[in-house]
Design an enzyme around this catalytic site. Structure first.
Site, PDB file in Angstrom:
ATOM      1  N   CYS A 224       0.747  -1.145  -0.065  1.00 18.72           N
ATOM      2  CA  CYS A 224       0.099  -0.128  -0.126  1.00 18.72           C
ATOM      3  C   CYS A 224       0.724   1.209   0.027  1.00 18.72           C
ATOM      4  O   CYS A 224       2.031   1.359   0.756  1.00 18.72           O
ATOM      5  CB  CYS A 224      -0.871  -0.032   1.222  1.00 18.72           C
TER       6      CYS A 224
ATOM      7  N   THR B 216      -0.695   4.323   0.363  1.00 15.54           N
ATOM      8  CA  THR B 216      -1.827   5.395   0.660  1.00 15.54           C
ATOM      9  C   THR B 216      -0.947   6.526   1.537  1.00 15.54           C
ATOM     10  O   THR B 216      -1.111   7.555   1.338  1.00 15.54           O
ATOM     11  CB  THR B 216      -2.841   4.869   1.487  1.00 15.54           C
TER      12      THR B 216
HETATM   13  P1  5GP Z   1      -0.876  -6.838   4.093  1.00 15.09           P
HETATM   14  O1  5GP Z   1      -1.279  -7.949   4.871  1.00 15.09           O
HETATM   15  O2  5GP Z   1      -0.115  -7.204   2.697  1.00 15.09           O
HETATM   16  O3  5GP Z   1       0.087  -6.206   4.995  1.00 15.09           O
HETATM   17  O4  5GP Z   1      -2.175  -5.875   3.701  1.00 15.09           O
HETATM   18  C1  5GP Z   1      -3.022  -6.630   2.876  1.00 15.09           C
HETATM   19  C2  5GP Z   1      -4.239  -5.449   2.883  1.00 15.09           C
HETATM   20  O5  5GP Z   1      -3.532  -4.154   2.128  1.00 15.09           O
HETATM   21  C3  5GP Z   1      -5.514  -5.770   1.968  1.00 15.09           C
HETATM   22  O6  5GP Z   1      -6.133  -6.621   2.757  1.00 15.09           O
HETATM   23  C4  5GP Z   1      -6.049  -4.250   1.519  1.00 15.09           C
HETATM   24  O7  5GP Z   1      -6.756  -3.922   2.863  1.00 15.09           O
HETATM   25  C5  5GP Z   1      -4.655  -3.474   1.436  1.00 15.09           C
HETATM   26  N1  5GP Z   1      -4.452  -3.364   0.064  1.00 15.09           N
HETATM   27  C6  5GP Z   1      -4.453  -4.349  -0.918  1.00 15.09           C
HETATM   28  N2  5GP Z   1      -3.941  -3.691  -1.956  1.00 15.09           N
HETATM   29  C7  5GP Z   1      -3.880  -2.202  -1.508  1.00 15.09           C
HETATM   30  C8  5GP Z   1      -3.485  -1.071  -2.556  1.00 15.09           C
HETATM   31  O8  5GP Z   1      -3.462  -1.029  -3.847  1.00 15.09           O
HETATM   32  N3  5GP Z   1      -3.321   0.028  -1.798  1.00 15.09           N
HETATM   33  C9  5GP Z   1      -3.704   0.264  -0.417  1.00 15.09           C
HETATM   34  N4  5GP Z   1      -3.739   1.241  -0.160  1.00 15.09           N
HETATM   35  N5  5GP Z   1      -4.050  -0.947   0.246  1.00 15.09           N
HETATM   36  C10 5GP Z   1      -3.968  -2.044  -0.245  1.00 15.09           C
END
Ligand code: 5GP
Length: 323
Positions: A161, A163
């Site tokens: 992400c 953001t």
């Molecule tokens: P991780 O477990 O990889 O740290 O986080 C997974 C979460 O990241 C997902 O469930 C979703 O909420 C968020 N996420 C997935 N793709 C994106 C993206 O392209 N941008 C953002 N801001 N969040 C994402």
């Protein structure tokens, strides 16, 4: 004048769980299964409350097939065709949970989204609705009162992400989970800690902070069952993993990044990790061990037995792991 909230907000990396005296003899005695009764749908759930993220690289049918053997949940991504669904359903009838609706937007704060949740609740009175993402108690309450059962918590913590970099918006995940769980539980609602877990210890901390479910993306990426292209370079294997609002995903599914928006996700190469079954055992073994350290015979007791201590360093970085 802009306001500064001076309360310290923490991430998983800022704390450790304090061990407590316990009567448990072995981690094999620990029960990771939880049962919930949902506030608005009145449905019940029993399982190990870990969810594979609804990303096309993680929430695949192949992942669902393995995870359901361990009583874990997979939020299957939205890009499968009806034919693919029919084939999966006919071959794996035991893996299917069709009475859940996941309403997932990057920013769960818009009025329009709240109206949408109300509308879906009206049309599907008996479905369990997951909605998000948000990071503050007042919005958790609003979504639950609008008909959602389970609120997804997390803005910006995800491994792919961007953001926080693109917008400057976010909230440290451990504090977000603690505050949102408190708000949800006050209304008999539930929450998912979504994003930011990088190791089994982080998953345990999320449960300790009060999360009812924990959603994982990056930790489940890079396996045989994950989506994403397999790449071989210099004798090493990698799998592509990307955010669902990355340029890569937007090109694949919507013909590119719309002019008015920026991509808020990135693309990475994850070293290939083999079958996901091994990783699942590692995660579940880690959480069982956490429970024995704090004296929780059941996952349900973990948050009640949690005291976090603030730390400045959580692991010894001197050697890297070659196993
Ligand atoms: P991780 O477990 O990889 O740290 O986080 C997974 C979460 O990241 C997902 O469930 C979703 O909420 C968020 N996420 C997935 N793709 C994106 C993206 O392209 N941008 C953002 N801001 N969040 C994402």
């Amino acid at each position: 004048m802009p306001h500064i909230d001076n309360d310290v907000k923490l991430d998983f990396k800022d704390v450790l769980l304090r061990p407590k005296r316990s009567t448990l003899k072995s981690r094999s005695e620990v029960d990771l299964t939880r049962s919930f009764s949902f506030r608005n749908s009145k449905q019940t759930y029993t399982g190990v409350p870990i969810i594979a993220a609804n990303m096309d690289t993680v929430g695949t049918f192949e992942m669902a097939r393995v995870l359901c053997k361990f009583s874990l949940f997979t939020a299957v991504h939205k890009h499968y065709s009806l034919d693919q669904w029919q084939e999966f359903a006919s071959q794996n009838p035991d893996c299917l949970e069709v009475n859940y609706i996941c309403l997932d937007v990057a920013n769960g704060y818009s009025e329009h989204f709240v109206e949408f949740v109300k509308d879906v609740r009206k049309r599907f009175p008996q479905h369990t609705i997951m909605a998000g993402n948000v990071v503050t108690g007042e919005m958790v309450e609003e979504l639950i009162l609008s008909g959602a059962d389970i609120i997804k918590v997390g803005i910006g913590p995800g491994s792919v992400c961007t953001t926080r970099k693109k917008t400057g918006v976010g909230y440290p995940q451990l504090s977000a989970v603690m505050e949102c769980a408190d708000a949800a539980h006050g209304l008999k609602g539930h929450i998912i800690s979504d994003g930011g877990c990088s190791c089994p210890g982080d998953v345990a901390k999320a449960f300790g902070a009060g999360a009812d479910f924990v959603m994982l993306g990056g930790m489940l990426a890079g396996h045989s069952e994950s989506g994403g292209e397999l790449i071989e370079r210099d004798g090493k294997k990698y799998k592509l993993f990307y955010g669902m609002s990355s340029e890569m995903a937007m090109k694949k599914y919507s013909g590119g990044v719309a002019e008015y928006r920026a991509s808020e996700g990135k693309t990475v190469e994850v070293p290939f990790k083999g079958d996901v079954e091994h990783t699942i055992r590692d995660i579940l073994g880690g959480i069982r061990s956490t429970c024995t350290y704090v004296g929780a015979a059941k996952l349900k007791e973990l948050s009640r037995r949690t005291t976090f201590i603030r730390v400045t360093q959580q692991v010894n970085p001197i050697f890297s792991d070659v196993s």
